[in-house]
Write a protein that holds these residues in place. Structure first.
Motif, mmCIF file in Angstrom:
data_model
loop_
_atom_site.group_PDB
_atom_site.id
_atom_site.type_symbol
_atom_site.label_atom_id
_atom_site.label_comp_id
_atom_site.label_asym_id
_atom_site.label_seq_id
_atom_site.Cartn_x
_atom_site.Cartn_y
_atom_site.Cartn_z
ATOM 1 N N PRO A 155 0.808 -1.235 0.000
ATOM 2 C CA PRO A 155 0.000 0.000 0.000
ATOM 3 C C PRO A 155 0.837 1.279 0.000
ATOM 4 O O PRO A 155 0.323 2.352 -0.338
ATOM 5 C CB PRO A 155 -0.818 -0.128 1.296
ATOM 6 C CG PRO A 155 -0.040 -1.064 2.161
ATOM 7 C CD PRO A 155 0.603 -2.029 1.222
ATOM 8 N N ARG A 156 2.123 1.190 0.355
ATOM 9 C CA ARG A 156 2.961 2.386 0.407
ATOM 10 C C ARG A 156 3.521 2.726 -0.984
ATOM 11 O O ARG A 156 4.102 1.880 -1.656
ATOM 12 C CB ARG A 156 4.113 2.182 1.385
ATOM 13 C CG ARG A 156 3.679 2.104 2.855
ATOM 14 C CD ARG A 156 4.795 1.582 3.740
ATOM 15 N NE ARG A 156 5.076 0.170 3.482
ATOM 16 C CZ ARG A 156 6.034 -0.531 4.108
ATOM 17 N NH1 ARG A 156 6.799 0.073 5.007
ATOM 18 N NH2 ARG A 156 6.217 -1.806 3.826
ATOM 19 N N GLN A 157 3.306 3.976 -1.383
ATOM 20 C CA GLN A 157 3.759 4.404 -2.700
ATOM 21 C C GLN A 157 5.279 4.261 -2.835
ATOM 22 O O GLN A 157 5.781 3.893 -3.892
ATOM 23 C CB GLN A 157 3.351 5.854 -2.958
ATOM 24 C CG GLN A 157 3.746 6.357 -4.343
ATOM 25 C CD GLN A 157 3.289 7.784 -4.580
ATOM 26 O OE1 GLN A 157 2.712 8.421 -3.703
ATOM 27 N NE2 GLN A 157 3.546 8.301 -5.768
ATOM 28 N N GLY A 158 6.006 4.569 -1.759
ATOM 29 C CA GLY A 158 7.461 4.486 -1.801
ATOM 30 C C GLY A 158 7.957 3.082 -2.100
ATOM 31 O O GLY A 158 8.931 2.897 -2.834
ATOM 32 N N VAL A 159 7.283 2.075 -1.547
ATOM 33 C CA VAL A 159 7.659 0.689 -1.797
ATOM 34 C C VAL A 159 7.332 0.312 -3.246
ATOM 35 O O VAL A 159 8.129 -0.364 -3.919
ATOM 36 C CB VAL A 159 6.950 -0.265 -0.807
ATOM 37 C CG1 VAL A 159 7.220 -1.721 -1.181
ATOM 38 C CG2 VAL A 159 7.417 0.011 0.618
ATOM 39 N N ARG A 160 6.179 0.752 -3.731
ATOM 40 C CA ARG A 160 5.810 0.450 -5.119
ATOM 41 C C ARG A 160 6.806 1.107 -6.085
ATOM 42 O O ARG A 160 7.153 0.520 -7.118
ATOM 43 C CB ARG A 160 4.382 0.911 -5.411
ATOM 44 C CG ARG A 160 3.312 0.189 -4.579
ATOM 45 C CD ARG A 160 1.922 0.392 -5.155
ATOM 46 N NE ARG A 160 1.549 1.800 -5.218
ATOM 47 C CZ ARG A 160 0.986 2.478 -4.221
ATOM 48 N NH1 ARG A 160 0.716 1.855 -3.068
ATOM 49 N NH2 ARG A 160 0.666 3.749 -4.353
ATOM 50 N N GLN A 161 7.273 2.304 -5.739
ATOM 51 C CA GLN A 161 8.257 2.987 -6.573
ATOM 52 C C GLN A 161 9.580 2.224 -6.616
ATOM 53 O O GLN A 161 10.262 2.195 -7.640
ATOM 54 C CB GLN A 161 8.488 4.415 -6.067
ATOM 55 C CG GLN A 161 7.347 5.379 -6.330
ATOM 56 C CD GLN A 161 7.123 5.605 -7.818
ATOM 57 O OE1 GLN A 161 8.054 5.625 -8.612
ATOM 58 N NE2 GLN A 161 5.867 5.758 -8.210
ATOM 59 N N LEU A 162 9.937 1.603 -5.502
ATOM 60 C CA LEU A 162 11.147 0.777 -5.481
ATOM 61 C C LEU A 162 11.047 -0.362 -6.487
ATOM 62 O O LEU A 162 12.005 -0.675 -7.210
ATOM 63 C CB LEU A 162 11.375 0.212 -4.079
ATOM 64 C CG LEU A 162 11.824 1.176 -2.988
ATOM 65 C CD1 LEU A 162 11.885 0.451 -1.642
ATOM 66 C CD2 LEU A 162 13.193 1.770 -3.320
ATOM 67 N N ALA A 163 9.871 -0.986 -6.536
ATOM 68 C CA ALA A 163 9.663 -2.092 -7.474
ATOM 69 C C ALA A 163 9.741 -1.607 -8.911
ATOM 70 O O ALA A 163 10.368 -2.251 -9.770
ATOM 71 C CB ALA A 163 8.312 -2.747 -7.207
ATOM 72 N N ILE A 164 9.133 -0.470 -9.202
ATOM 73 C CA ILE A 164 9.160 0.093 -10.553
ATOM 74 C C ILE A 164 10.599 0.394 -10.974
ATOM 75 O O ILE A 164 11.027 0.079 -12.092
ATOM 76 C CB ILE A 164 8.298 1.371 -10.624
ATOM 77 C CG1 ILE A 164 6.813 1.019 -10.447
ATOM 78 C CG2 ILE A 164 8.520 2.109 -11.939
ATOM 79 C CD1 ILE A 164 5.909 2.223 -10.301
ATOM 80 N N ARG A 165 11.361 0.981 -10.052
ATOM 81 C CA ARG A 165 12.742 1.336 -10.359
ATOM 82 C C ARG A 165 13.583 0.093 -10.663
ATOM 83 O O ARG A 165 14.382 0.060 -11.593
ATOM 84 C CB ARG A 165 13.357 2.112 -9.191
ATOM 85 C CG ARG A 165 14.677 2.786 -9.533
ATOM 86 C CD ARG A 165 15.369 3.359 -8.327
ATOM 87 N NE ARG A 165 14.455 3.759 -7.266
ATOM 88 C CZ ARG A 165 14.857 4.080 -6.035
ATOM 89 N NH1 ARG A 165 16.138 4.023 -5.728
ATOM 90 N NH2 ARG A 165 13.999 4.438 -5.111
ATOM 91 N N LEU A 166 13.384 -0.951 -9.866
ATOM 92 C CA LEU A 166 14.161 -2.175 -10.071
ATOM 93 C C LEU A 166 13.779 -2.852 -11.386
ATOM 94 O O LEU A 166 14.642 -3.365 -12.110
ATOM 95 C CB LEU A 166 13.953 -3.138 -8.912
ATOM 96 C CG LEU A 166 14.744 -4.451 -8.991
ATOM 97 C CD1 LEU A 166 16.236 -4.186 -9.109
ATOM 98 C CD2 LEU A 166 14.463 -5.337 -7.795
ATOM 99 N N ILE A 167 12.501 -2.864 -11.718
ATOM 100 C CA ILE A 167 12.056 -3.461 -12.976
ATOM 101 C C ILE A 167 12.678 -2.732 -14.163
ATOM 102 O O ILE A 167 13.169 -3.352 -15.114
ATOM 103 C CB ILE A 167 10.523 -3.447 -13.073
ATOM 104 C CG1 ILE A 167 9.926 -4.442 -12.069
ATOM 105 C CG2 ILE A 167 10.062 -3.779 -14.496
ATOM 106 C CD1 ILE A 167 8.421 -4.339 -11.925
ATOM 107 N N LYS A 168 12.700 -1.396 -14.103
ATOM 108 C CA LYS A 168 13.314 -0.618 -15.178
ATOM 109 C C LYS A 168 14.807 -0.928 -15.289
ATOM 110 O O LYS A 168 15.351 -1.024 -16.388
ATOM 111 C CB LYS A 168 13.092 0.875 -14.944
ATOM 112 C CG LYS A 168 11.666 1.341 -15.181
ATOM 113 C CD LYS A 168 11.531 2.843 -14.968
ATOM 114 C CE LYS A 168 10.115 3.320 -15.255
ATOM 115 N NZ LYS A 168 9.974 4.792 -15.028
#
Length: 260
Positions: A32-45
């Protein structure tokens, strides 16, 4: 590992980079935390970019793989730097890369910034099975012509190897004086990882030399133009005439020599 919900974002980041598995990424994407979701997006990229880079590097190994399959295991890529300048030597490098290496960003030296060339230069020196540097001086260029002087520099780079290669991959040229099987590749620094590595070794070696020579002949600003016929170099050439580093057989230098 404790549940993500009990970790702060910094702890999640550390855990994610230790375990970048699909399961872990999926958990982060659903957090639910946006910061954690952003971490996943960054790693995928990052993973996608790495996959693209790996594919590009594999494409640079097409010629090497053909020769490895034929039993030529030690391949020396050969390239030069400095055929066009009005001053300074032409420098060549021969580089034998291992079958497995880690040189992200490896490319034709002309496609790289100075900082990227410097970084890769150090990495190539560390990872190469062997490499050799050769050069031909301005006086040799004037006597032989630039093409033959380039071949001489390339021959000297091969002679500078301590490991004898089984095969040579050369950017566009054939070295008839070198008794080794070889393949000239037009645009080889775009087609072969070995030649691309050699192009970086040759370019950085020559650029560093021209910076050093600037202290002897500062009026020509070799540290900036590396001997190429830039406007400031041409102005200096007209004002001071040629120095011993200039290639007197090259038309702009010859013209100033005849005037003086």
């Amino acid at each position: 590992m404790e549940p993500l919900s009990q970790m702060n974002i910094r702890e999640v980041e550390e855990a994610l980079y230790k375990d970048p598995s699909p399961r872990m990424l999926n958990a982060c994407q659903k957090d639910p935390r946006q910061g954690v979701r952003q971490l996943a997006i960054r790693l995928i990229k990052c993973q996608q970019a790495q996959a693209v880079e790996n594919t590009r590097i594999q494409q640079l190994l097409v010629e090497e793989k053909k020769l490895w399959k034929k039993g030529f295991l030690l391949l020396a890529g050969i390239d030069e730097a400095g055929r066009g300048p009005l001053a300074g030597p032409v420098v060549a490098a021969a580089c034998i890369l291992p079958a497995k290496f880690n040189l992200p960003g490896l490319n034709d030296s002309k496609m790289l910034t100075e900082s990227k060339r410097e970084r890769l230069f150090a990495q190539i020196q560390t990872q190469a099975i062997d490499y050799g540097i050769g050069s031909a001086e301005p006086a040799e260029i004037d006597v032989l012509n630039i093409l033959q002087a380039t071949k001489l520099a390339m021959k000297r780079s091969v002679e500078g190897l301590t490991v004898r290669p089984h095969y040579l991959l050369i950017d566009a040229l054939t070295l008839t004086d070198v008794q080794l099987p070889q393949l000239p590749l037009i645009g080889g620094d775009h087609l072969s990882a070995s030649i691309a590595a050699a192009s970086i070794l040759a370019k950085v070696t020559r650029d560093r030399l021209m910076v050093q020579l600037h202290s002897i002949y500062p009026e020509y600003t070799f540290s900036k133009n590396k001997g190429y016929g830039t406007s400031d170099h041409m102005l200096a050439l007209k004002r001071y005439g040629p120095c011993p580093l200039h290639r007197k057989s090259f038309a702009p230098v010859k013209q100033e020599t005849s005037i003086s």
